[in-house]
Scaffold this motif. Structure first.
Motif, short mmCIF file in Angstrom:
data_model
loop_
_atom_site.label_atom_id
_atom_site.label_comp_id
_atom_site.label_asym_id
_atom_site.label_seq_id
_atom_site.Cartn_x
_atom_site.Cartn_y
_atom_site.Cartn_z
N TYR A 6 0.63 -1.16 -0.04
CA TYR A 6 0.06 -0.09 -0.06
C TYR A 6 0.95 1.17 -0.01
CZ TYR A 6 -3.66 -3.29 1.12
OH TYR A 6 -4.50 -4.33 1.06
N VAL A 7 0.52 2.13 -0.76
CA VAL A 7 1.18 3.19 -1.08
C VAL A 7 0.62 4.66 -0.93
CG1 VAL A 7 2.80 4.88 -2.69
CG2 VAL A 7 2.88 2.18 -2.48
N ASP A 8 0.68 5.55 -0.16
CA ASP A 8 0.35 6.92 0.00
C ASP A 8 0.57 7.67 -1.11
OD1 ASP A 8 -0.84 9.39 0.50
OD2 ASP A 8 0.24 9.70 2.42
N PRO A 9 -0.30 7.87 -2.17
CA PRO A 9 -0.03 8.72 -3.43
C PRO A 9 0.59 9.94 -3.00
CG PRO A 9 -2.34 8.25 -3.33
CD PRO A 9 -1.78 7.71 -2.21
N GLN A 10 0.50 10.70 -2.03
CA GLN A 10 0.76 11.91 -1.50
C GLN A 10 2.22 11.85 -1.09
OE1 GLN A 10 -0.78 14.93 -2.02
NE2 GLN A 10 -2.50 13.60 -2.79
N ALA A 11 2.76 10.55 -0.85
CA ALA A 11 3.95 10.37 -0.62
C ALA A 11 5.03 10.07 -1.48
CB ALA A 11 4.34 9.57 0.75
N VAL A 12 4.46 9.71 -2.75
CA VAL A 12 5.33 9.45 -3.91
C VAL A 12 5.79 10.64 -4.81
CG1 VAL A 12 5.33 8.03 -6.20
CG2 VAL A 12 4.27 7.27 -4.12
N HIS A 13 7.05 11.14 -4.88
CA HIS A 13 7.52 12.26 -5.57
C HIS A 13 8.48 11.73 -6.51
CE1 HIS A 13 6.29 13.98 -1.72
NE2 HIS A 13 5.27 14.53 -2.39
N PRO A 14 8.35 11.36 -7.79
CA PRO A 14 8.96 11.01 -8.76
C PRO A 14 10.33 12.23 -9.05
CG PRO A 14 7.00 11.62 -9.79
CD PRO A 14 6.79 11.69 -8.31
N VAL A 15 11.35 11.77 -9.22
CA VAL A 15 12.39 12.70 -9.35
C VAL A 15 12.89 12.86 -10.73
CG1 VAL A 15 14.92 13.48 -8.60
CG2 VAL A 15 13.00 12.41 -6.93
N ILE A 16 12.97 13.91 -11.40
CA ILE A 16 13.43 14.19 -12.67
C ILE A 16 14.17 15.23 -12.97
CG2 ILE A 16 12.44 14.66 -15.15
CD1 ILE A 16 9.69 13.57 -14.17
N ASP A 17 15.26 15.08 -13.34
CA ASP A 17 16.39 16.07 -13.45
C ASP A 17 16.67 16.63 -12.11
OD1 ASP A 17 17.07 15.42 -16.12
OD2 ASP A 17 15.40 17.02 -16.75
N GLY A 18 16.73 15.92 -10.97
CA GLY A 18 17.01 16.54 -9.71
C GLY A 18 15.98 17.27 -9.07
N GLU A 19 14.70 17.28 -9.45
CA GLU A 19 13.61 18.10 -8.82
C GLU A 19 12.42 17.03 -8.69
OE1 GLU A 19 13.25 22.54 -10.43
OE2 GLU A 19 12.04 21.06 -11.58
N TRP A 20 11.81 16.87 -7.44
CA TRP A 20 10.81 16.21 -7.05
C TRP A 20 9.67 16.90 -7.77
CZ3 TRP A 20 7.34 17.39 -3.41
CH2 TRP A 20 7.67 18.02 -2.21
N HIS A 21 8.64 15.97 -7.85
CA HIS A 21 7.26 16.26 -8.54
C HIS A 21 6.08 15.79 -7.77
CE1 HIS A 21 9.09 18.40 -12.10
NE2 HIS A 21 10.00 17.59 -11.81
N ARG A 22 5.00 16.39 -8.01
CA ARG A 22 3.75 15.62 -7.34
C ARG A 22 3.00 14.93 -8.25
NH1 ARG A 22 2.52 17.08 -1.98
NH2 ARG A 22 3.89 18.97 -1.31
N LEU A 23 2.28 13.93 -7.85
CA LEU A 23 1.60 13.25 -8.88
C LEU A 23 0.02 13.20 -8.54
CD1 LEU A 23 3.76 9.97 -9.10
CD2 LEU A 23 3.53 11.93 -10.83
N THR A 24 -0.84 12.79 -9.34
CA THR A 24 -2.36 12.53 -9.06
C THR A 24 -2.63 11.38 -8.56
OG1 THR A 24 -3.14 12.24 -11.10
CG2 THR A 24 -2.93 14.80 -10.36
N GLY A 25 -1.97 10.33 -8.65
CA GLY A 25 -2.43 8.98 -8.30
C GLY A 25 -1.35 8.04 -8.24
N VAL A 26 -1.47 6.63 -7.92
CA VAL A 26 -0.54 5.69 -7.56
C VAL A 26 0.22 5.21 -8.80
CG1 VAL A 26 0.09 3.57 -6.62
CG2 VAL A 26 -1.68 5.24 -5.54
N LEU A 27 1.55 5.06 -8.83
CA LEU A 27 2.15 4.53 -10.29
C LEU A 27 2.46 2.86 -9.87
CD1 LEU A 27 4.82 7.41 -10.62
CD2 LEU A 27 2.66 6.91 -11.94
N LYS A 28 2.68 2.48 -11.21
CA LYS A 28 3.08 1.10 -11.05
C LYS A 28 4.43 1.06 -12.18
CE LYS A 28 -1.63 -0.93 -11.27
NZ LYS A 28 -2.60 -1.59 -12.13
N PRO A 29 5.24 0.15 -11.83
CA PRO A 29 6.69 0.07 -12.55
C PRO A 29 6.44 0.02 -14.18
CG PRO A 29 6.81 -1.36 -10.83
CD PRO A 29 5.46 -0.85 -10.88
N GLY A 30 6.99 0.69 -14.89
CA GLY A 30 6.77 1.05 -16.36
C GLY A 30 5.66 1.88 -17.00
N GLN A 31 4.88 2.40 -15.97
CA GLN A 31 3.62 3.22 -16.35
C GLN A 31 3.80 4.49 -16.65
OE1 GLN A 31 0.54 3.29 -13.01
NE2 GLN A 31 -0.31 5.08 -14.12
N ALA A 32 3.57 5.19 -17.65
CA ALA A 32 3.81 6.36 -18.16
C ALA A 32 2.97 7.26 -17.05
CB ALA A 32 3.43 6.77 -19.62
#
Length: 85
Positions: A6-32
């Motif tokens: 179980y993952v809290d979507p508010q705690a998932v922050h993908p890092v792109i080019d050294g910046e962490w971003h916010r998402l609107t939902g839960v991710l699965k590996p390989g998902q765009a």
């Protein structure tokens, strides 16, 4: 049987080019996915211990502004330098 993680979507922050971003939902590996600020990428998962191997990620300013406006939180620049009554 499969294990559920179980993952809290508010705690998932993908890092792109050294910046962490916010998402609107839960991710699965390989998902765009698309971040709040409009960047798109593909999800990969790494151990938390590797988070700082390329330096400490900083927050994406655009995601922060969108998130704060959507949740009624004052923008950071509106809070800096204000005196309390």
């Amino acid at each position: 049987m499969s294990a559920a993680i179980y993952v809290d979507p508010q705690a998932v922050h993908p890092v792109i080019d050294g910046e962490w971003h916010r998402l609107t939902g839960v991710l699965k590996p390989g998902q765009a996915f698309t971040t709040l600020c409009g960047l798109s990428d593909t999800a990969t998962f790494l151990p938390l211990s590797e988070r700082r191997t390329l330096g400490i990620p900083r927050q994406c300013d655009r995601c922060d502004v969108i998130y704060r406006r959507d949740h009624g939180i004052p923008l950071q620049q509106d809070r800096i330098g204000k005196k309390r009554a």
